[in-house]
Design an enzyme around this catalytic site. Structure first.
Site, PDB file in Angstrom:
ATOM      1  CB  SER A 131     -42.355  25.634  10.170  1.00 49.66           C
ATOM      2  OG  SER A 131     -42.125  26.067  11.506  1.00 49.66           O
ATOM      3  CE1 TYR A 144     -46.436  22.787  12.123  1.00 45.99           C
ATOM      4  CE2 TYR A 144     -44.753  24.011  13.305  1.00 45.99           C
ATOM      5  CZ  TYR A 144     -45.658  23.919  12.274  1.00 45.99           C
ATOM      6  OH  TYR A 144     -45.795  24.968  11.390  1.00 45.99           O
TER       7      TYR A 144
HETATM    8  C1  8X3 Z   1     -44.439  28.010  13.276  1.00 41.34           C
HETATM    9  C2  8X3 Z   1     -43.177  28.334  13.998  1.00 41.34           C
HETATM   10  O1  8X3 Z   1     -41.752  28.055  16.080  1.00 41.34           O
HETATM   11  O2  8X3 Z   1     -44.128  27.694  16.352  1.00 41.34           O
HETATM   12  O3  8X3 Z   1     -44.294  27.204  12.179  1.00 41.34           O
HETATM   13  O4  8X3 Z   1     -42.794  26.074  15.192  1.00 41.34           O
HETATM   14  S1  8X3 Z   1     -42.972  27.478  15.463  1.00 41.34           S
END
Ligand code: 8X3
Length: 244
Positions: A131, A144
Site C-alpha cells: 500500500s 496500518y
Molecule cells: C490503502 C491506501 O491510503 O487508505 O492501502 O492507506 S490508504
C-alpha cells in the site's frame, strides 16, 4: 499438471478477485483462497480455477490450504486490510493486533508454507500487495502504516535471502482503490467509506490486477522489485485533488 498455477489470497472480492480473473484470462490456473467460500466457489467456477478455504490468520488453515495446493508458480499475497483511523494517542491495540496479524503474519504464514513449491517450480514469483501506507505515514494511519511498512520489509528480506533461488519477489503498492477496503476500515459505514473516494476517480481493482498480470507475464530474468500505483488525482498518502 502442465498449466502454471497462481495462488491468490483474499480472492473473494476486490483486488484479489480481479487478479484471479486477469491471471486466468492470461492462461494461469488460479487457486483462490479466502474465508468466504461461497463467493470463492462462484469465482472459481467462472474462471475455471480452484476454490480453497483460507484464513491467513490461522496456522492450521494455512497449513491445510498449502497442503492442498499441488503446484505453485505464482503467489499473490493480497489478503490484508485496515481497521479504523484511530489517532496514536488513543491507539486501540486490538486494531493493531488484527492489522499486524492479517497483513504481516498472514503474508509470512502463506509465503513460508508455499515457498518450497514456488522454488521447486523453477521460476517462482511472489507478488505482495502492499500500500502507499507502506511508504508514507499519514494521520490516523499509525497501525496500518506500521503493518504495511513491516510487510514491505519482510518482502524485501525475502528477495535478499532467496537471491540464489529461481524466485522473483515484487511489492505492488496501490494508493486509493475503490474496493471493500474502506467499508471494512469503517466497520460497514458506507457513507464514510464513500467519502474517501468523493470527487476523484479512484483506481479500480482491475487497474491493480492488470499490474499484477503484467508483472507475472515478464520473462524469468526480469524482477519488478516495487511498483507504486495511484489515481491521477492522488500524489501522496494525504495529497489528493478532489473535484467539487
Ligand atoms: C490503502 C491506501 O491510503 O487508505 O492501502 O492507506 S490508504
Amino acid at each position: 499438471m502442465t498449466q502454471r498455477v497462481a495462488v491468490v489470497t483474499g480472492a473473494s472480492s476486490g483486488i484479489g478477485a480481479a487478479a484471479a480473473r486477469a491471471l486466468a484470462a492470461d492462461g494461469w490456473h488460479v487457486v483462490v483462497g479466502a474465508r468466504r467460500l461461497d463467493r470463492l466457489e462462484t469465482l472459481a467456477a467462472e474462471i475455471g480455477g480452484t476454490a480453497l478455504a483460507l484464513d491467513v490468520t490461522d496456522d492450521a488453515s494455512v497449513d491445510a490450504f498449502a497442503a492442498a495446493v499441488e503446484r505453485c508458480d505464482l503467489l499473490v499475497n493480497n489478503a490484508g486490510g485496515a481497521v479504523g483511523t484511530t489517532p496514536l494517542a488513543e491507539a486501540d491495540l486490538d486494531e493493531w493486533r488484527w492489522m499486524y496479524d492479517v497483513n504481516v503474519l498472514g503474508t509470512v504464514r502463506v509465503t513460508k508454507a508455499l515457498l518450497p513449491k514456488l522454488v521447486a517450480s523453477g521460476d517462482g514469483l511472489v507478488v505482495t500487495i502492499g500500500s502507499i501506507a507502506a511508504r508514507e505515514p499519514y494521520k490516523g494511519g499509525a497501525g496500518y502504516n506500521a503493518a504495511k511498512h513491516a510487510e514491505a520489509a519482510l518482502t524485501r528480506v525475502l528477495r535478499l535471502e532467496l537471491l540464489e533461488q529461481p524466485l522473483r519477489v515484487c511489492e505492488i503498492d496501490p494508493g486509493m482503490v475503490e474496493t471493500e477496503f474502506s467499508l471494512v476500515r469503517f466497520a460497514g459505514d458506507a457513507e464514510r467509506a464513500a467519502k474517501v473516494y468523493e470527487g476523484i476517480t479512484p483506481l479500480s481493482a482491475e487497474d491493480v490486477a492488470e499490474a499484477i498480470r503484467w508483472v507475472a507475464s515478464l520473462p524469468a530474468h526480469v524482477n519488478i522489485d516495487t511498483m507504486m500505483i495511484m489515481p491521477r488525482s492522488q500524489a501522496g498518502a494525504s495529497v489528493v485533488h478532489r473535484e467539487p
